[in-house]
Design a protein around this motif. Sequence first.
Motif, short mmCIF file in Angstrom:
data_model
loop_
_atom_site.label_atom_id
_atom_site.label_comp_id
_atom_site.label_asym_id
_atom_site.label_seq_id
_atom_site.Cartn_x
_atom_site.Cartn_y
_atom_site.Cartn_z
N LEU A 64 -19.88 1.11 4.98
CA LEU A 64 -18.53 1.18 4.41
C LEU A 64 -17.46 0.95 5.48
O LEU A 64 -16.49 0.22 5.25
CB LEU A 64 -18.32 2.53 3.72
N LEU A 65 -17.64 1.58 6.64
CA LEU A 65 -16.68 1.35 7.73
C LEU A 65 -16.72 -0.09 8.21
O LEU A 65 -15.69 -0.67 8.56
CB LEU A 65 -16.96 2.30 8.89
N ILE A 109 -17.40 -2.65 6.35
CA ILE A 109 -16.70 -3.45 5.33
C ILE A 109 -15.19 -3.38 5.54
O ILE A 109 -14.48 -4.38 5.39
CB ILE A 109 -17.10 -2.98 3.92
N THR A 110 -14.69 -2.21 5.87
CA THR A 110 -13.26 -2.10 6.15
C THR A 110 -12.88 -2.92 7.38
O THR A 110 -11.75 -3.45 7.45
CB THR A 110 -12.86 -0.64 6.38
N ALA A 111 -13.79 -3.05 8.34
CA ALA A 111 -13.51 -3.89 9.51
C ALA A 111 -13.41 -5.36 9.12
O ALA A 111 -12.76 -6.14 9.81
CB ALA A 111 -14.60 -3.70 10.57
N GLU A 163 0.83 -1.21 0.00
CA GLU A 163 0.00 0.00 0.00
C GLU A 163 0.87 1.26 0.00
O GLU A 163 0.59 2.23 -0.72
CB GLU A 163 -0.92 -0.02 1.22
N ASN A 199 -13.59 -9.66 13.58
CA ASN A 199 -13.94 -8.76 12.48
C ASN A 199 -15.45 -8.68 12.27
O ASN A 199 -16.01 -7.60 12.06
CB ASN A 199 -13.28 -9.23 11.19
N GLU A 248 -11.79 -6.31 6.68
CA GLU A 248 -10.52 -6.36 5.96
C GLU A 248 -10.73 -6.39 4.45
O GLU A 248 -9.97 -7.00 3.71
CB GLU A 248 -9.69 -7.57 6.40
N VAL A 249 -11.80 -5.73 4.02
CA VAL A 249 -12.08 -5.60 2.60
C VAL A 249 -11.77 -4.16 2.20
O VAL A 249 -12.30 -3.22 2.81
CB VAL A 249 -13.54 -5.94 2.27
N SER A 250 -10.94 -4.00 1.20
CA SER A 250 -10.58 -2.65 0.75
C SER A 250 -11.72 -2.06 -0.07
O SER A 250 -12.20 -2.67 -1.03
CB SER A 250 -9.30 -2.71 -0.11
N ILE A 251 -12.16 -0.87 0.34
CA ILE A 251 -13.27 -0.23 -0.38
C ILE A 251 -12.78 0.60 -1.56
O ILE A 251 -13.59 1.13 -2.32
CB ILE A 251 -14.11 0.65 0.57
N GLY A 252 -11.44 0.73 -1.69
CA GLY A 252 -10.90 1.49 -2.83
C GLY A 252 -11.31 0.90 -4.16
O GLY A 252 -11.87 1.59 -5.02
#
Length: 599
Positions: free
Chosen positions: A372-373, A375-377, A266, A318, A379-383
């Motif tokens: 969205l937050l 989903i980041t928890a 990253e 998670n 460990e999935v990248s929202i980019g």
Amino acid sequence: MIRYRQKKISILFGSLLMVGAWWLPVQAKQTTNLILEKAVTTDDPTIPIEELELMLKPLTKDELDGEAEAWMFLLKTKVKELSDAEIAVKRKNRELEQTKEAVDALEDAKEALEEATDTKEKIETEGSAKDRLKALKAAEEAQEALEKAQESVEEAVKEEEKTKQDQTLQGAIDKAVEGTEEEKDKAKTSNEDVAKVQEKIGTISNKIVTDEQEQKKTGQGIDKAKQDLEEAVEAKTEVKKQVLVNMTTLREERTALSDRFEVVLEELETKGGDVQLYNKYIDAISGIKVDVTDTEGTWITIVGWLQSKEGGLRWANNIGKFLGIVAGFSILSLIVGKVLEKSLWMFPNMSAMLRQFVVRITRQGLFLVGILLGITALEVSIGPLMAMIGAAGFVVAFAFQNTLGNFANGLMILLYKPFDVGDMIEVAGVKGTVKDVNLVCTTIKTYENKIIIVPNNSIWGNVIENETSSPIRVIFLTVRISYSNSITQTIQVLKDIANSHRLVLEDPAPWIDTGELAEYAVNIWFMAYTKKEDYWTAYCDISRIIKERFEQEGIVIPLPRQEIYISEAMAKQDLPRAGSHGQITNPKPHSSFPNGKTA
């Protein structure tokens, strides 16, 4: 001479192979050491991710390239260890399968031997030629069964030898049982037991058809061999379990290395580096492959993963974070929506539908942020997700042109507020009360209690008639009176009705006057003002009172009429008329006009 040259060439070629065999590993080791020496973040592969991020911040793109290569090497080494352990499990499965087949073969041999012994006893008591042939056949079957058992044991020994000869796989097994002397002894004993059984089977395989004493010894030898093989199966199974447990540990270490490697990638990507191939490698080596045919191994793998800090426990944490974040933002969206809804009432010029829109968008926006937050928890990248949504935006916009048009017109309605929720409007051929307005459509309830949903395109693109936009509405009536009645009297009566009614406002005052002289009546225009919520009550009540007062005052509300004048020429003609039975007749004159003429 030719043979001498060939010999020299052979010696030279062999020397080159030996040098190459020595030089390549040394060169590879030196390259590996060089890669790791260049890196500054790989000294501790278990470094906390937060510290690793801080260590990577000052590094340049070129330095990060070296860090990426070093972490790639560590990850690749760990994946190699894990692959070796997986291959070792498969080898152990084959060894177990062959050893179990040997146990079954020994069991068959023992049964055949017992049958041969029973047949021999019958021969001694009866002694017929037929029984002797039967006994001989039973002995031959026992011999074949014993030979088959010997072959099975030999196959099991071969499988063990294959594993022993492969130093990599044997190293994976030794590492799995490292530190447990009992498991080492079991692994060693299992191999020795199988080898001893092979020797015993070879010793007793030729004694099957001798005397009774030899048969008993053979049976005892088979029992002992079977017992040794069963112990070997237990030992091998235990070693396999240890390898499976070690695989769980290796997976944890691989996941930890992958997490730190991704942090490096990253940072490298942020500073302009190309990380596509690295990411593909991480995706390729991630996950767990389970052999469903190996029930015991599958169960150990699943339980180990569930109990692993980098596996089940990590994902349980998670998922708990995801649910907690989503639930927290859901509650927060409700609280903020309530506070915002009450706060917006401080702005009286803001329409109700705009308030509803702002509150709804705020609630949905907060909930979306929570998703969205969450989903980041996980460990999935929202980019990549946001990039995909952006790339698909054009296609979606083209496919939903009408919907987006409704959306834009909905915004125009909310901003310019030509009407509000609760207003009575007429637009696009629909008349009724506005119940709801959103970005796509407007819901209208008609007088017949029908719910009609009109797209915002149709509303903003048409003339909008709003009857209740003002807090005051006017009651406008056209009152018809006969020409024989007094206009002044009528206006006075209407003024009395308007001024005395409780729902008619004094300011603005009622206005009543002569409107027009129509064909058969005089039209009086009646205008009285009332609050919009009292409009229909006042309208119906005043209409009723006017009718009753006109009857009391003798004021006539004329009906449409038409006067027919018959000329003298028409009167002279004999007009046909219908008889009592509907037949046309020529009647005689029955009346006289004042001038003596008859009709």
